[in-house]
Design a protein around this motif. Sequence first.
Motif, PDB file in Angstrom:
ATOM      1  N   CYS A  42       0.859  -1.177   0.000  1.00  0.00           N
ATOM      2  CA  CYS A  42       0.000   0.000   0.000  1.00  0.00           C
ATOM      3  C   CYS A  42       0.898   1.231   0.000  1.00  0.00           C
ATOM      4  CB  CYS A  42      -0.894  -0.017   1.235  1.00  0.00           C
ATOM      5  SG  CYS A  42      -1.992   1.393   1.315  1.00  0.00           S
ATOM      6  N   SER A  43       0.645   2.170  -0.894  1.00  0.00           N
ATOM      7  CA  SER A  43       1.501   3.363  -0.969  1.00  0.00           C
ATOM      8  C   SER A  43       0.670   4.622  -1.121  1.00  0.00           C
ATOM      9  CB  SER A  43       2.468   3.234  -2.145  1.00  0.00           C
ATOM     10  OG  SER A  43       1.752   3.147  -3.364  1.00  0.00           O
ATOM     11  N   GLN A  44       1.210   5.711  -0.604  1.00  0.00           N
ATOM     12  CA  GLN A  44       0.568   7.008  -0.783  1.00  0.00           C
ATOM     13  C   GLN A  44       0.700   7.410  -2.245  1.00  0.00           C
ATOM     14  OE1 GLN A  44       2.881   9.114   2.160  1.00  0.00           O
ATOM     15  NE2 GLN A  44       1.208   9.045   3.627  1.00  0.00           N
ATOM     16  N   PRO A  45      -0.299   8.128  -2.773  1.00  0.00           N
ATOM     17  CA  PRO A  45      -0.211   8.493  -4.188  1.00  0.00           C
ATOM     18  C   PRO A  45       0.996   9.383  -4.471  1.00  0.00           C
ATOM     19  CG  PRO A  45      -2.114   9.552  -3.137  1.00  0.00           C
ATOM     20  CD  PRO A  45      -1.530   8.614  -2.143  1.00  0.00           C
ATOM     21  N   MET A  46       1.685   9.068  -5.540  1.00  0.00           N
ATOM     22  CA  MET A  46       2.675   9.994  -6.062  1.00  0.00           C
ATOM     23  C   MET A  46       1.903  10.876  -7.042  1.00  0.00           C
ATOM     24  SD  MET A  46       5.756   9.025  -8.583  1.00  0.00           S
ATOM     25  CE  MET A  46       6.575  10.317  -9.480  1.00  0.00           C
ATOM     26  N   GLY A  47       2.119  12.176  -6.989  1.00  0.00           N
ATOM     27  CA  GLY A  47       1.330  13.085  -7.817  1.00  0.00           C
ATOM     28  C   GLY A  47       0.229  13.692  -6.979  1.00  0.00           C
ATOM     29  N   ASP A  50      -5.170  14.290  -3.847  1.00  0.00           N
ATOM     30  CA  ASP A  50      -6.615  14.143  -3.652  1.00  0.00           C
ATOM     31  C   ASP A  50      -7.133  12.896  -4.359  1.00  0.00           C
ATOM     32  OD1 ASP A  50      -6.081  15.159  -6.153  1.00  0.00           O
ATOM     33  OD2 ASP A  50      -7.873  16.413  -6.229  1.00  0.00           O
ATOM     34  N   GLN A  51      -6.460  11.768  -4.081  1.00  0.00           N
ATOM     35  CA  GLN A  51      -6.884  10.484  -4.642  1.00  0.00           C
ATOM     36  C   GLN A  51      -6.532   9.413  -3.621  1.00  0.00           C
ATOM     37  OE1 GLN A  51      -4.591   9.083  -8.076  1.00  0.00           O
ATOM     38  NE2 GLN A  51      -3.006  10.621  -7.712  1.00  0.00           N
ATOM     39  N   PRO A  52      -7.205   8.250  -3.694  1.00  0.00           N
ATOM     40  CA  PRO A  52      -6.962   7.204  -2.694  1.00  0.00           C
ATOM     41  C   PRO A  52      -5.534   6.654  -2.764  1.00  0.00           C
ATOM     42  CG  PRO A  52      -8.924   6.714  -4.036  1.00  0.00           C
ATOM     43  CD  PRO A  52      -8.251   7.876  -4.664  1.00  0.00           C
ATOM     44  N   ASP A  53      -5.097   5.978  -1.666  1.00  0.00           N
ATOM     45  CA  ASP A  53      -3.818   5.268  -1.674  1.00  0.00           C
ATOM     46  C   ASP A  53      -3.841   4.186  -2.755  1.00  0.00           C
ATOM     47  OD1 ASP A  53      -2.891   6.780   0.389  1.00  0.00           O
ATOM     48  OD2 ASP A  53      -3.000   5.210   1.913  1.00  0.00           O
ATOM     49  N   TYR A  54      -2.647   3.800  -3.174  1.00  0.00           N
ATOM     50  CA  TYR A  54      -2.508   2.779  -4.212  1.00  0.00           C
ATOM     51  C   TYR A  54      -2.158   1.419  -3.614  1.00  0.00           C
ATOM     52  CZ  TYR A  54      -2.502   5.963  -8.219  1.00  0.00           C
ATOM     53  OH  TYR A  54      -2.863   6.863  -9.192  1.00  0.00           O
ATOM     54  N   ILE A  55      -2.527   0.383  -4.317  1.00  0.00           N
ATOM     55  CA  ILE A  55      -1.973  -0.952  -4.085  1.00  0.00           C
ATOM     56  C   ILE A  55      -1.045  -1.229  -5.261  1.00  0.00           C
ATOM     57  CG2 ILE A  55      -2.451  -3.416  -3.860  1.00  0.00           C
ATOM     58  CD1 ILE A  55      -3.410  -1.773  -1.456  1.00  0.00           C
ATOM     59  N   ARG A  89      -3.376  13.849 -16.262  1.00  0.00           N
ATOM     60  CA  ARG A  89      -2.079  13.313 -15.878  1.00  0.00           C
ATOM     61  C   ARG A  89      -2.058  12.905 -14.406  1.00  0.00           C
ATOM     62  NH1 ARG A  89       3.376  15.649 -14.859  1.00  0.00           N
ATOM     63  NH2 ARG A  89       4.829  14.101 -15.649  1.00  0.00           N
ATOM     64  N   TRP A  90      -1.587  11.701 -14.134  1.00  0.00           N
ATOM     65  CA  TRP A  90      -1.357  11.236 -12.766  1.00  0.00           C
ATOM     66  C   TRP A  90      -2.624  11.217 -11.919  1.00  0.00           C
ATOM     67  CZ3 TRP A  90       4.113  13.170 -10.862  1.00  0.00           C
ATOM     68  CH2 TRP A  90       5.076  12.564 -11.679  1.00  0.00           C
ATOM     69  N   GLY A  91      -3.760  10.914 -12.553  1.00  0.00           N
ATOM     70  CA  GLY A  91      -5.008  10.783 -11.806  1.00  0.00           C
ATOM     71  C   GLY A  91      -5.225   9.353 -11.342  1.00  0.00           C
ATOM     72  N   ALA A  92      -6.303   9.154 -10.575  1.00  0.00           N
ATOM     73  CA  ALA A  92      -6.646   7.830 -10.067  1.00  0.00           C
ATOM     74  C   ALA A  92      -6.925   6.869 -11.222  1.00  0.00           C
ATOM     75  CB  ALA A  92      -7.871   7.934  -9.166  1.00  0.00           C
ATOM     76  N   ARG A  93      -6.621   5.593 -11.007  1.00  0.00           N
ATOM     77  CA  ARG A  93      -6.874   4.605 -12.059  1.00  0.00           C
ATOM     78  C   ARG A  93      -7.245   3.247 -11.484  1.00  0.00           C
ATOM     79  NH1 ARG A  93      -1.693   5.587 -14.204  1.00  0.00           N
ATOM     80  NH2 ARG A  93      -2.385   7.724 -14.215  1.00  0.00           N
ATOM     81  N   ILE A  94      -8.117   2.534 -12.224  1.00  0.00           N
ATOM     82  CA  ILE A  94      -8.532   1.182 -11.814  1.00  0.00           C
ATOM     83  C   ILE A  94      -7.363   0.227 -11.948  1.00  0.00           C
ATOM     84  CG2 ILE A  94      -9.944  -0.793 -12.494  1.00  0.00           C
ATOM     85  CD1 ILE A  94     -12.237   0.996 -13.009  1.00  0.00           C
ATOM     86  N   LEU A  95      -6.613   0.343 -13.026  1.00  0.00           N
ATOM     87  CA  LEU A  95      -5.502  -0.601 -13.226  1.00  0.00           C
ATOM     88  C   LEU A  95      -4.456  -0.007 -14.153  1.00  0.00           C
ATOM     89  CD1 LEU A  95      -4.408  -3.456 -12.664  1.00  0.00           C
ATOM     90  CD2 LEU A  95      -5.611  -4.244 -14.705  1.00  0.00           C
ATOM     91  N   ASP A  96      -3.222  -0.131 -13.684  1.00  0.00           N
ATOM     92  CA  ASP A  96      -2.077   0.347 -14.444  1.00  0.00           C
ATOM     93  C   ASP A  96      -1.110  -0.823 -14.566  1.00  0.00           C
ATOM     94  OD1 ASP A  96      -0.750   2.382 -15.698  1.00  0.00           O
ATOM     95  OD2 ASP A  96      -0.011   3.338 -13.877  1.00  0.00           O
ATOM     96  N   LEU A  97      -0.758  -1.187 -15.770  1.00  0.00           N
ATOM     97  CA  LEU A  97       0.210  -2.269 -15.996  1.00  0.00           C
ATOM     98  C   LEU A  97       1.362  -1.704 -16.817  1.00  0.00           C
ATOM     99  CD1 LEU A  97      -2.294  -5.146 -16.939  1.00  0.00           C
ATOM    100  CD2 LEU A  97      -1.168  -4.786 -14.731  1.00  0.00           C
ATOM    101  N   GLU A 121      13.102   6.111  -9.290  1.00  0.00           N
ATOM    102  CA  GLU A 121      12.765   7.016  -8.185  1.00  0.00           C
ATOM    103  C   GLU A 121      11.538   6.542  -7.414  1.00  0.00           C
ATOM    104  OE1 GLU A 121      12.852   8.671 -11.477  1.00  0.00           O
ATOM    105  OE2 GLU A 121      15.018   8.580 -11.133  1.00  0.00           O
ATOM    106  N   ARG A 122      10.869   5.517  -7.899  1.00  0.00           N
ATOM    107  CA  ARG A 122       9.571   5.168  -7.322  1.00  0.00           C
ATOM    108  C   ARG A 122       9.690   4.015  -6.337  1.00  0.00           C
ATOM    109  NH1 ARG A 122       5.339   6.022 -12.384  1.00  0.00           N
ATOM    110  NH2 ARG A 122       5.891   8.207 -12.680  1.00  0.00           N
ATOM    111  N   GLU A 123       9.414   4.309  -5.081  1.00  0.00           N
ATOM    112  CA  GLU A 123       9.553   3.260  -4.064  1.00  0.00           C
ATOM    113  C   GLU A 123       8.524   2.153  -4.288  1.00  0.00           C
ATOM    114  OE1 GLU A 123       8.389   6.263  -3.483  1.00  0.00           O
ATOM    115  OE2 GLU A 123       6.692   6.204  -2.099  1.00  0.00           O
TER     116      GLU A 123
HETATM  117  N1  ROI Z   1       1.367   6.480  -6.942  1.00  0.00           N
HETATM  118  C1  ROI Z   1       1.498   5.303  -6.313  1.00  0.00           C
HETATM  119  N2  ROI Z   1       1.723   5.277  -4.993  1.00  0.00           N
HETATM  120  N3  ROI Z   1       1.395   4.119  -6.989  1.00  0.00           N
HETATM  121  C2  ROI Z   1       1.162   4.083  -8.325  1.00  0.00           C
HETATM  122  O1  ROI Z   1       1.067   2.999  -8.924  1.00  0.00           O
HETATM  123  C3  ROI Z   1       1.036   5.305  -9.012  1.00  0.00           C
HETATM  124  N4  ROI Z   1       0.813   5.345 -10.367  1.00  0.00           N
HETATM  125  C4  ROI Z   1       0.740   6.480 -11.025  1.00  0.00           C
HETATM  126  C5  ROI Z   1       0.871   7.820 -10.350  1.00  0.00           C
HETATM  127  C6  ROI Z   1      -0.384   8.627 -10.617  1.00  0.00           C
HETATM  128  C7  ROI Z   1       2.092   8.522 -10.900  1.00  0.00           C
HETATM  129  N5  ROI Z   1       1.027   7.708  -8.921  1.00  0.00           N
HETATM  130  C8  ROI Z   1       1.150   6.508  -8.280  1.00  0.00           C
HETATM  131  O2  ROI Z   1       0.581   6.449 -12.327  1.00  0.00           O
END
Ligand code: ROI
Length: 167
Positions: A42-47, A50-55, A89-97, A121-123
């Motif tokens: 579980c991660s805080q949104p990058m970007g 004002d969007q939910p945390d990510y899995i 750009r960088w909005g909430a999404r159902i699924l990113d692959l 750069e992305r943890e």
């Molecule tokens: N932030 C997190 N934590 N996880 C993501 O997968 C993710 N994907 C993205 C952006 C909007 C940049 N932020 C994200 O595409």
Amino acid sequence: MITTYIGIGSNLSDPVKQVKQAIAAIKSIDKCQLIVCSSLYCSQPMGPQDQPDYINAVVALQTQLSPLALLDTLQLLEKLAGRVRKGERWGARILDLDILLYGNEVIKSERLIVPHYGMKEREFVLLPLAEIAPDLTLPSGEKVQWLANNLADKYLKKLPTTVDASG
Ligand code: ROI
């Protein structure tokens, strides 16, 4: 066969379920074999905040598909999950692959850039990747484990839930 690493992310419509379903769908891609998948994180949104945390999770896949054929397939899976590209750009999404790595190849085409441009750069990419492939080296020569150890921000919560790579 090429080993490729896919980054998975979701922050809408029950993200844990989305990520698990995506892993199941990836398992069934023709000419591909799932090798291992990371824990779910579980991660805080990058970007925008004002969007939910990510899995997030990362899987290793052996494939005979070309990079673009694999990209087509992953984009189809995103679409089947209900993703609508809104151009925001960088909005909430159902699924990113995302194709993070494709063997040791460097790809710079209009549709696809590999290694994924933000991965260093992305943890939420590096920590799951280091979990399943600590000894992996990027085409640049940098070690995944070293990059993961040197992240400035490691706010990421590993979920206790498990995903079975077999079957
Ligand atoms: N932030 C997190 N934590 N996880 C993501 O997968 C993710 N994907 C993205 C952006 C909007 C940049 N932020 C994200 O595409």
